[in-house]
Design a protein around this motif. Structure first.
Motif, mmCIF file in Angstrom:
data_model
loop_
_atom_site.group_PDB
_atom_site.id
_atom_site.type_symbol
_atom_site.label_atom_id
_atom_site.label_comp_id
_atom_site.label_asym_id
_atom_site.label_seq_id
_atom_site.Cartn_x
_atom_site.Cartn_y
_atom_site.Cartn_z
ATOM 1 N N LEU A 195 0.837 -1.198 0.000
ATOM 2 C CA LEU A 195 0.000 0.000 0.000
ATOM 3 C C LEU A 195 0.873 1.251 0.000
ATOM 4 C CD1 LEU A 195 -2.729 1.478 0.267
ATOM 5 C CD2 LEU A 195 -2.504 1.186 2.749
ATOM 6 N N LYS A 196 1.849 1.296 0.890
ATOM 7 C CA LYS A 196 2.747 2.453 0.958
ATOM 8 C C LYS A 196 3.487 2.653 -0.369
ATOM 9 C CE LYS A 196 5.148 3.255 4.702
ATOM 10 N NZ LYS A 196 6.031 3.071 5.860
ATOM 11 N N ARG A 197 4.002 1.564 -0.921
ATOM 12 C CA ARG A 197 4.768 1.634 -2.161
ATOM 13 C C ARG A 197 3.903 2.100 -3.337
ATOM 14 N NH1 ARG A 197 6.388 -3.276 -2.114
ATOM 15 N NH2 ARG A 197 4.899 -4.115 -3.595
ATOM 16 N N GLU A 198 2.708 1.518 -3.470
ATOM 17 C CA GLU A 198 1.834 1.856 -4.595
ATOM 18 C C GLU A 198 1.359 3.303 -4.518
ATOM 19 O OE1 GLU A 198 1.393 0.112 -7.235
ATOM 20 O OE2 GLU A 198 1.956 -1.909 -6.626
ATOM 21 N N LEU A 199 1.001 3.761 -3.325
ATOM 22 C CA LEU A 199 0.557 5.149 -3.198
ATOM 23 C C LEU A 199 1.688 6.118 -3.521
ATOM 24 C CD1 LEU A 199 -1.765 5.060 -0.058
ATOM 25 C CD2 LEU A 199 -2.422 5.290 -2.460
ATOM 26 N N GLN A 200 2.899 5.768 -3.098
ATOM 27 C CA GLN A 200 4.052 6.622 -3.404
ATOM 28 C C GLN A 200 4.339 6.628 -4.900
ATOM 29 O OE1 GLN A 200 6.015 8.571 -1.169
ATOM 30 N NE2 GLN A 200 6.676 9.388 -3.128
ATOM 31 N N ASN A 201 4.368 5.458 -5.506
ATOM 32 C CA ASN A 201 4.713 5.356 -6.926
ATOM 33 C C ASN A 201 3.634 5.898 -7.855
ATOM 34 O OD1 ASN A 201 7.124 4.154 -6.184
ATOM 35 N ND2 ASN A 201 6.416 2.078 -6.587
ATOM 36 N N ARG A 202 2.383 5.637 -7.539
ATOM 37 C CA ARG A 202 1.305 6.008 -8.461
ATOM 38 C C ARG A 202 0.766 7.409 -8.255
ATOM 39 N NH1 ARG A 202 -1.805 1.254 -10.652
ATOM 40 N NH2 ARG A 202 -0.488 -0.549 -10.261
ATOM 41 N N VAL A 246 2.127 9.954 -2.992
ATOM 42 C CA VAL A 246 1.635 10.132 -1.630
ATOM 43 C C VAL A 246 2.547 9.405 -0.654
ATOM 44 C CG1 VAL A 246 -0.268 9.621 -0.036
ATOM 45 C CG2 VAL A 246 -0.753 10.395 -2.358
ATOM 46 N N ASP A 247 3.105 10.160 0.268
ATOM 47 C CA ASP A 247 3.882 9.568 1.362
ATOM 48 C C ASP A 247 2.899 9.273 2.488
ATOM 49 O OD1 ASP A 247 5.509 8.872 3.476
ATOM 50 O OD2 ASP A 247 6.828 10.613 3.278
ATOM 51 N N LEU A 248 2.554 8.014 2.639
ATOM 52 C CA LEU A 248 1.534 7.623 3.607
ATOM 53 C C LEU A 248 1.858 8.104 5.016
ATOM 54 C CD1 LEU A 248 -1.160 6.147 3.660
ATOM 55 C CD2 LEU A 248 0.073 4.030 4.092
#
Length: 102
Positions: free
Chosen positions: A50-57, A60-62
């Protein structure tokens, strides 16, 4: 208060933590489906992804999302209860100042 009453209170607290985090996971999954499609729903149950996908896509830094620390602490407590492990956070969250960790 006797030991039976204390055990009951402890069990209720555990159930509350699990239910609260289940609500977060469910809502997160719904938001992911809305934004990224049905396959993304499973990210809600895989925190690292989740953290990785939000950052990459989305960039967003969770960890900078409001109330991240409290939600993450709830996640760690939930996992500790459900999986009977000791991955509780080392310090209590400000919203749970009386909680002891160990």
């Amino acid at each position: 208060m006797n030991i039976t009453e204390l055990a009951t209170i402890s069990e209720l607290a555990d159930e509350f933590i699990i239910a609260a985090y289940r609500a977060i996971e469910t809502l997160t999954g719904q938001m992911l489906v809305h934004e990224f499609g049905p396959a993304a729903q499973s990210w809600a149950w895989n925190f690292d992804r989740l953290k990785r996908e939000l950052q990459n896509r989305k960039g967003v830094d969770l960890e900078k999302v409001p109330h991240y620390r409290a939600m993450n602490e709830l996640r760690l407590l939930n996992n500790s209860i459900k999986h009977n492990d000791s991955k509780c956070p080392p310090t209590p969250c400000p919203v749970l100042p009386a909680m002891e960790t160990g």
